[in-house]
Design a protein around this motif. Structure first.
Motif, PDB file in Angstrom:
ATOM      1  N   SER A 182       0.817  -1.220   0.000  1.00 30.16           N
ATOM      2  CA  SER A 182       0.000   0.000   0.000  1.00 30.16           C
ATOM      3  C   SER A 182       0.845   1.263   0.000  1.00 30.16           C
ATOM      4  O   SER A 182       0.364   2.338  -0.384  1.00 30.16           O
ATOM      5  CB  SER A 182      -0.943   0.011   1.205  1.00 30.16           C
ATOM      6  OG  SER A 182      -0.216  -0.143   2.403  1.00 30.16           O
TER       7      SER A 182
ATOM      8  N   TRP B 123      -8.405  -2.156  -1.717  1.00 24.65           N
ATOM      9  CA  TRP B 123      -7.773  -1.773  -0.464  1.00 24.65           C
ATOM     10  C   TRP B 123      -8.781  -1.605   0.666  1.00 24.65           C
ATOM     11  O   TRP B 123      -8.490  -1.905   1.815  1.00 24.65           O
ATOM     12  CB  TRP B 123      -6.945  -0.503  -0.666  1.00 24.65           C
ATOM     13  CG  TRP B 123      -5.473  -0.835  -0.742  1.00 24.65           C
ATOM     14  CD1 TRP B 123      -4.565  -0.670   0.246  1.00 24.65           C
ATOM     15  CD2 TRP B 123      -4.787  -1.435  -1.839  1.00 24.65           C
ATOM     16  NE1 TRP B 123      -3.334  -1.125  -0.178  1.00 24.65           N
ATOM     17  CE2 TRP B 123      -3.428  -1.600  -1.450  1.00 24.65           C
ATOM     18  CE3 TRP B 123      -5.172  -1.847  -3.117  1.00 24.65           C
ATOM     19  CZ2 TRP B 123      -2.477  -2.149  -2.280  1.00 24.65           C
ATOM     20  CZ3 TRP B 123      -4.214  -2.405  -3.950  1.00 24.65           C
ATOM     21  CH2 TRP B 123      -2.885  -2.550  -3.542  1.00 24.65           C
TER      22      TRP B 123
ATOM     23  N   ASN C 190       0.673   0.398  -4.240  1.00 18.99           N
ATOM     24  CA  ASN C 190      -0.583   0.031  -4.898  1.00 18.99           C
ATOM     25  C   ASN C 190      -0.390  -1.150  -5.840  1.00 18.99           C
ATOM     26  O   ASN C 190      -0.927  -1.186  -6.944  1.00 18.99           O
ATOM     27  CB  ASN C 190      -1.187   1.221  -5.644  1.00 18.99           C
ATOM     28  CG  ASN C 190      -1.532   2.370  -4.728  1.00 18.99           C
ATOM     29  OD1 ASN C 190      -2.148   2.170  -3.680  1.00 18.99           O
ATOM     30  ND2 ASN C 190      -1.108   3.576  -5.088  1.00 18.99           N
ATOM     31  N   SER C 191       0.381  -2.124  -5.382  1.00 22.06           N
ATOM     32  CA  SER C 191       0.620  -3.342  -6.156  1.00 22.06           C
ATOM     33  C   SER C 191       0.219  -4.562  -5.337  1.00 22.06           C
ATOM     34  O   SER C 191       0.240  -4.545  -4.101  1.00 22.06           O
ATOM     35  CB  SER C 191       2.090  -3.456  -6.556  1.00 22.06           C
ATOM     36  OG  SER C 191       2.462  -2.447  -7.463  1.00 22.06           O
TER      37      SER C 191
ATOM     38  N   ARG D 253      -8.517   0.071  -7.325  1.00 20.42           N
ATOM     39  CA  ARG D 253      -7.681   0.252  -6.144  1.00 20.42           C
ATOM     40  C   ARG D 253      -8.501   0.477  -4.873  1.00 20.42           C
ATOM     41  O   ARG D 253      -8.278  -0.160  -3.841  1.00 20.42           O
ATOM     42  CB  ARG D 253      -6.742   1.429  -6.369  1.00 20.42           C
ATOM     43  CG  ARG D 253      -5.673   1.596  -5.297  1.00 20.42           C
ATOM     44  CD  ARG D 253      -4.804   2.808  -5.626  1.00 20.42           C
ATOM     45  NE  ARG D 253      -4.210   2.663  -6.959  1.00 20.42           N
ATOM     46  CZ  ARG D 253      -3.762   3.670  -7.695  1.00 20.42           C
ATOM     47  NH1 ARG D 253      -3.872   4.911  -7.234  1.00 20.42           N
ATOM     48  NH2 ARG D 253      -3.214   3.465  -8.871  1.00 20.42           N
ATOM     49  N   LYS D 254      -9.491   1.370  -4.958  1.00 25.56           N
ATOM     50  CA  LYS D 254     -10.274   1.713  -3.774  1.00 25.56           C
ATOM     51  C   LYS D 254     -11.048   0.504  -3.258  1.00 25.56           C
ATOM     52  O   LYS D 254     -11.079   0.241  -2.048  1.00 25.56           O
ATOM     53  CB  LYS D 254     -11.240   2.857  -4.097  1.00 25.56           C
ATOM     54  CG  LYS D 254     -12.019   3.351  -2.890  1.00 25.56           C
ATOM     55  CD  LYS D 254     -12.886   4.555  -3.238  1.00 25.56           C
ATOM     56  CE  LYS D 254     -13.660   5.036  -2.019  1.00 25.56           C
ATOM     57  NZ  LYS D 254     -14.513   6.213  -2.340  1.00 25.56           N
TER      58      LYS D 254
ATOM     59  N   LYS E  44       0.192  -4.297 -10.800  1.00 28.14           N
ATOM     60  CA  LYS E  44      -0.047  -2.910 -10.408  1.00 28.14           C
ATOM     61  C   LYS E  44      -1.541  -2.639 -10.518  1.00 28.14           C
ATOM     62  O   LYS E  44      -2.168  -2.881 -11.560  1.00 28.14           O
ATOM     63  CB  LYS E  44       0.728  -1.970 -11.330  1.00 28.14           C
ATOM     64  CG  LYS E  44       0.528  -0.493 -11.052  1.00 28.14           C
ATOM     65  CD  LYS E  44       1.263  -0.029  -9.812  1.00 28.14           C
ATOM     66  CE  LYS E  44       1.201   1.497  -9.687  1.00 28.14           C
ATOM     67  NZ  LYS E  44       1.851   1.974  -8.462  1.00 28.14           N
ATOM     68  N   VAL E  45      -2.148  -2.161  -9.442  1.00 23.15           N
ATOM     69  CA  VAL E  45      -3.595  -1.962  -9.412  1.00 23.15           C
ATOM     70  C   VAL E  45      -3.929  -0.553  -9.898  1.00 23.15           C
ATOM     71  O   VAL E  45      -3.458   0.432  -9.329  1.00 23.15           O
ATOM     72  CB  VAL E  45      -4.156  -2.177  -7.994  1.00 23.15           C
ATOM     73  CG1 VAL E  45      -5.669  -2.016  -7.991  1.00 23.15           C
ATOM     74  CG2 VAL E  45      -3.760  -3.552  -7.465  1.00 23.15           C
ATOM     75  N   GLU E  46      -4.743  -0.488 -10.930  1.00 18.79           N
ATOM     76  CA  GLU E  46      -5.159   0.816 -11.455  1.00 18.79           C
ATOM     77  C   GLU E  46      -6.178   1.450 -10.516  1.00 18.79           C
ATOM     78  O   GLU E  46      -6.791   0.782  -9.676  1.00 18.79           O
ATOM     79  CB  GLU E  46      -5.752   0.645 -12.859  1.00 18.79           C
ATOM     80  CG  GLU E  46      -4.782   0.035 -13.860  1.00 18.79           C
ATOM     81  CD  GLU E  46      -3.514   0.864 -14.029  1.00 18.79           C
ATOM     82  OE1 GLU E  46      -3.606   2.101 -13.895  1.00 18.79           O
ATOM     83  OE2 GLU E  46      -2.449   0.281 -14.300  1.00 18.79           O
ATOM     84  N   SER E  47      -6.379   2.729 -10.707  1.00 17.30           N
ATOM     85  CA  SER E  47      -7.221   3.505  -9.783  1.00 17.30           C
ATOM     86  C   SER E  47      -8.654   3.001  -9.718  1.00 17.30           C
ATOM     87  O   SER E  47      -9.317   3.115  -8.683  1.00 17.30           O
ATOM     88  CB  SER E  47      -7.211   4.980 -10.181  1.00 17.30           C
ATOM     89  OG  SER E  47      -7.655   5.135 -11.519  1.00 17.30           O
TER      90      SER E  47
END
Length: 281
Positions: free
Chosen positions: A40, A122, A58-59, A118-119, A112-115
């Motif tokens: 994170s 996480w 963010n991976s 991501r929300k 890699k998590v794109e936006s």
């Protein structure tokens, strides 16, 4: 005395920073578990299966069972959450079985998590961590499993595009079915336990049973019984072996158990089957 926390067998959640990274390295090495690692914050340099990876914030890192981990280091601001998940805990998640069997995932473990995702990911990770740490009054094993199922489904969809063969899901299922029937033809007259076949296929008994039922329309125990009875019928038809001798060949504890098994599966006794065959012949 009331237990403070619910018993989450098969799931362990740990948080690591730069100061505790060596502990992660020791614990994660050569585990027969699935490891989902969520970076994170900060960066992580890690050697996975002899390949170097520079992992940014963010991976997600998906480490399959028996992954070989090499040198590891990180930035000072590292925030790493790791889900150690046993195969039994996730055995009912069929979509994950595909990923666990994928060489593409093995050698492309970092995502890699794109936006857009991501929300959701996480916030779900945090929710699972919160539930996992609560007392029995506020949390149950089932609630964590449901949340984990939702997280795994989202994460799995992120990894699916890197699997070269888009039909892998079906191919993997068919491979399991084919291998099961190969084992059944070879061992079925002696091995009557679902556990034997699931061990040979490195699957949980529950998952193998549900897959066989879904793909063939018949329960796995029915297929096993069918193979045993076919062998028994062949011996009854083509040999002069006594019922006791046939029972011994098929490794039943005693002939009475074999007779009950045969009658339950066919509706007639073994002696009646042999006599009927002689009449028809």
């Amino acid at each position: 005395m009331i237990d403070i926390k619910p018993n989450f067998e098969g799931l362990c959640i740990e948080k690591y920073t730069v100061n505790t990274l060596s502990e992660f390295h020791v614990k994660a090495g050569n585990l027969n578990k699935l490891l989902l690692c969520f970076v994170s914050n900060g960066t992580l340099d890690l050697q996975i299966n002899n390949l170097p990876y520079h992992i940014q914030a963010n991976s997600i890192i998906m480490l399959l069972p028996d992954t070989n981990l090499g040198d590891i280091s990180s930035s000072n601001d590292l925030e790493l959450s790791v889900f150690f998940i046993s195969l039994d805990f996730i055995s009912t998640y069929s979509f994950l079985t595909v990923l666990l069997a994928s060489d593409e995932i093995k050698f492309s473990p970092v995502m890699k998590v794109e936006s857009t995702a991501r929300k959701l990911i996480w916030s779900t990770v945090k929710l699972i961590q919160d539930y996992h740490s609560k007392t029995k009054e506020d949390s149950t094993v089932e609630s964590v499993q449901y949340l984990l199922y939702a997280l795994l489904e989202v994460v799995s969809k992120l990894y699916l595009p890197i699997i070269k063969n888009n039909s892998l899901l079906q191919t993997r299922s068919q491979d399991i079915i084919d291998h099961f029937f190969e084992l059944l033809n070879k061992h079925g007259h002696l091995e009557r336990s679902v556990l034997f076949y699931s061990d040979q296929l490195h699957l949980s008994p529950q998952y193998l049973s549900s897959l066989i039922k879904k793909e063939t329309g018949k329960p796995i125990k029915q297929w096993i019984s069918y193979r045993v009875i076919k062998q028994a019928e062949e011996l009854l038809k083509t040999t002069s072996l006594s019922i006791k001798e046939i029972s011994n060949q098929l490794q039943f504890v005693d002939s009475s158990l074999f007779c009950r098994y045969f009658r339950r599966c066919t509706g007639i006794t073994a002696n009646t089957y042999r006599e009927n065959y002689k009449i028809k012949k």
